[in-house]
Design an enzyme around this catalytic site. Structure first.
Site, PDB file in Angstrom:
ATOM      1  N   GLU A 192      10.127  43.638  15.262  1.00  0.00           N
ATOM      2  CA  GLU A 192       8.230  43.629  14.992  1.00  0.00           C
ATOM      3  C   GLU A 192       7.404  42.352  15.099  1.00  0.00           C
ATOM      4  OE1 GLU A 192       7.962  45.935  17.778  1.00  0.00           O
ATOM      5  OE2 GLU A 192       9.503  47.663  16.685  1.00  0.00           O
ATOM      6  N   ASP A 353       9.366  39.759  24.182  1.00  0.00           N
ATOM      7  CA  ASP A 353      10.521  40.621  24.982  1.00  0.00           C
ATOM      8  C   ASP A 353      11.239  40.590  25.660  1.00  0.00           C
ATOM      9  OD1 ASP A 353       9.939  42.712  22.816  1.00  0.00           O
ATOM     10  OD2 ASP A 353       7.753  42.986  23.183  1.00  0.00           O
TER      11      ASP A 353
END
Lengths: 528, 215
Positions: A192, A353
């Site tokens: 993250e 991502d």
């Protein structure tokens, strides 16, 4: 290319939590892996293969999380992916037949059939059912810098009280990487993008040279960052922190302001699994009859209304090409602007991502390919690089202490520490504490004791996946995330109790070892 | 995937057509593990959520609470309420000082709290305790200290890597139009907008799941 004025480091972070259910013939959440392989990993591999075949000079950074690496090399999951692909191929063949009277749609059915046929070739024939070997190849050719991520994508700032637990997340990652790629990783993607001051010292301990932080991790660091996010900064530990560039990130990431929202691109939310007659589609949806996405989609975004026009592949490819050109142009302008203000060559770091490319943004891989070709052929201002290469450019880099930060909503830990998921931490902390104590009390365990301690370590790591808290927060698949959290905590406590009482339930241990066969070589003593 | 509403309650997928055995079908079905409500500990833990908020959770053992209440009684005092006392810590090590910042009155069932500490870049500690009617405070458990991050650009500059303020802000103002004397504010504002745009974490779990698609 002539001497560039600056550099661009594109970083793709690929990750999935460890999901493997041998106890069921099929399992819905395993589809996440199959869809990611089909939609993202294979298309990206095809892009890199084509660029290499055509002699395009490019550099990329790809982080492959240890859980993902383990799943990509798992025999059961590989065999299930192949079944999934066979099913898709069957559906595409039926579609080619069903849509033959509609030329526009039929062209798309043929496109899907070709994609699935190609995927089978890439997966099985070219890379021998081992996609990890594809990334190793790209790395060995000097085109892709593959980096690691924490063992199970644990959110490190929220386990800050238990440093051995953080060390274990890093060490298991480094060991997994070394086993798969034959050398230690240069860099790490912190799960993250979450950084807590001081964690760089743990990265240094395991030989990692760099990590990434969100923009404000650098901007709010101390001292004030001389070059903004356009240079790495060395922490006191000597590990370099690279900051995310907002402008380039937004252009790709944002579905509203960014490229992926263009009306000519494929619409994700219209899928045959929901559109077609139930009896026809039933063999290709969930086994219990629930409609789910199949991956075959015939519409384009079109606009904000519910009306969706038929997807035009060529128009979408033209748009992707034009967006790639725009991205090159903007990076040239950005580097020209920055190089006039800096006494060294600026770097733009753009992490995304990986699953955005192909899965959510269908044309993402083609956009990436067009972008990398244009970067190599059409201009001399910016060159693609990797953080590892950039760190070799200069003898000295500025020093700073980055600020705590993450790339989650609002920039800190709110997504993973919220009224709906905060209950997990008292348990995660407790089992981390028990693991540390048990490892210290059983310094040289052997036989069954050692197996129990190693399985306890796996259960702790699996419980710590940031994915569970994230899924609980998003409110989708909540039941699965809650069950997985409870399962790993519960099994850890049961094993711990058996270890303490000297009454080990062999059947339970063997079951756990079979089901969660991740990190086979784990050594619990890392927690000591 | 993606259209999660349709599948969220269906973890198990019993494929009616599947007849072959899974390669590892001898693994037992997932068993349900009980996890305890509490662990018999006596502790309070602080965790940083963001520059303005700290999360606390605690567990107070009956033995410890009984001992403290007994002490209060022996001292001839009367219990008024249970509280969560939050203090700001300044200084380091032996020179550190704690200054009470605020107190929250606890209901019997409370075992966690989000503490809105307000000021970024500070160090905090919390105690669960009992306050007597005459104001005396008895600590039941004291937390680990935590430091919240700052939420603005540092005024500290590195002498070896100094540039003029103008150069610095010009560099940061790319994409914000012409630089001006207000550019620092623009940069801050731009950064905040970026952070609050949401949905930056996604992977396979939905790109817009946290912000409802709004940016």
């Amino acid at each position: 290319m002539n001497d560039p004025k600056g550099y661009l480091a594109l970083v793709l972070h690929a990750h999935l939590p460890f999901i493997r259910h041998p106890e069921h013939e099929t399992f819905l959440e395993e589809n996440w892996l199959f869809e990611a392989i089909q939609d993202t990993y294979i298309p990206l591999i095809e892009v890199f293969d084509r660029l290499i075949d055509d002699g395009v000079d490019f550099r990329m950074t790809v982080s492959l999380s240890p859980t993902l690496l383990n799943m990509l090399r798992d025999e059961l999951l590989v065999s299930r992916y192949l079944k999934h692909l066979d099913k898709l191929t069957t559906l595409a063949r039926m579609e080619v037949e069903r849509t033959k009277s509609d030329e526009r749609v039929n062209k798309l059915s043929v496109m899907y059939l070709e994609r699935y046929t190609r995927a089978k070739h890439v997966f099985s024939e070219k890379y021998n059912n081992d996609l990890v070997s594809a990334f190793k190849r790209f790395q060995d050719l000097g085109k892709v810098e593959v980096i690691t991520c924490c063992a199970t994508h644990g959110y490190l700032p929220l386990m800050d009280l238990y440093k051995p637990a953080i060390k274990a997340q890093v060490k298991v990652a480094v060991d997994t990487y070394a086993e798969m790629f034959g050398k230690p990783p240069k860099g790490i993607w912190l799960p993250e993008c979450a950084y807590q001051p001081g964690h760089d010292e743990i990265l240094a301990e395991f030989g990692i040279s760099y990590f990434f932080v969100e923009t404000h991790g650098i901007m709010f660091g101390t001292p004030r960052p001389r070059y903004g996010v356009h240079s790495p900064y060395l922490c006191d530990s000597g590990v370099a922190a690279f900051g995310r560039d907002m402008e380039s990130s937004k252009a790709v990431w944002s579905s509203k302001e960014g490229y992926p929202g263009d009306h000519s691109y494929r619409e994700y939310y219209r899928d045959l699994g929901f559109d077609l007659d139930y009896d026809y589609i039933k063999p290709f949806i969930n086994g219990d009859g629930t409609r789910i996405n199949t991956g075959i989609k015939y519409h384009r975004i079109t606009g904000d209304s519910d009306f969706k026009d038929i997807y035009d592949r060529q128009a979408a490819m033209d748009t992707a090409d034009s967006h790639a050109g725009n991205f090159v142009f903007n990076r040239e302008k950005q580097i020209e602007h920055l190089s006039g203000l800096m006494d060294r060559k600026p770097i733009i770091v753009s992490p995304y991502d990986a699953e955005l490319f192909g899965h959510w943004w269908f044309e993402g891989p083609e956009w990436l390919e067009a972008f990398l070709r244009k970067m190599d052929h059409d201009q001399d201002t910016v060159k693609t690089t990797t953080p590892g290469e950039y760190l070799e450019l200069y003898d000295k880099y500025p020093v700073m202490k980055p600020s705590m930060s993450s790339w989650g909503y609002k920039g800190y830990s709110e997504v993973w520490l919220d009224g709906c998921n905060d209950w997990i931490y008292r348990h995660l902390h407790k089992i981390a504490e028990l693991m540390i104590t048990a490892a210290r009390e059983h310094e040289n365990a052997t036989g069954m004791e050692k197996r129990v301690l190693n399985q306890m370590a796996r259960e702790l790591l699996l419980a710590q996946s940031s994915d569970w808290a994230f899924i609980i927060k998003t409110g989708t698949f909540t039941e699965y995330a809650v069950n997985r959290t409870r399962e790993h905590i519960g099994r850890f406590l049961a094993l711990h109790s058996q270890l303490k009482d000297g009454n080990i339930d062999t059947g339970m241990l063997e079951d756990a070892e079979k089901k969660y066969n991740v990190f086979k070589g784990i050594d619990y003593s890392i927690y000591a | 995937m993606g259209n999660s509403d349709a599948v969220k309650d269906t973890n198990r997928n019993e494929d009616a057509e599947a007849t072959s055995q899974s390669p590892e079908a001898n693994v037992c079905p997932a068993r349900v593990f009980d996890i305890p409500q509490s662990y018999g500990d006596n502790r309070i833990t602080l965790m940083v959520r963001d520059p303005w908020t700290v999360y606390s959770y605690w567990e107070i053992s009956k033995d410890v609470e009984g001992g403290v209440r007994g002490q209060i009684e022996r001292d001839g005092l009367t219990v008024s309420k249970s509280v969560l006392r939050v203090s700001e810590v300044s200084g380091e090590g032996d020179d550190s000082e704690e200054k009470k910042a605020f107190e929250i009155t606890l209901k019997d069932w409370a075992d966690s709290w989000y503490l809105h500490v307000g000021d970024p870049g500070k160090k905090w500690v919390a105690e669960v305790g009992i306050v007597c009617e005459t104001g005396e405070f008895f600590c039941l458990a004291k937390s680990n200290p935590v430091s919240t991050p700052t939420n603005s650009m540092s005024d500290v500059c590195d002498g070896d890597w100094m540039g003029s303020d103008l150069l610095y802000y010009k560099m940061l103002s790319y994409g914000l139009g012409e630089s001006s004397f207000e550019v620092r504010e623009q940069v801050d504002s731009h950064l905040r907008k970026w952070l609050f745009s949401g949905g930056m974490t996604s992977g396979m779990f939905g790109r817009e799941s946290l912000d409802g698609g709004k940016e």
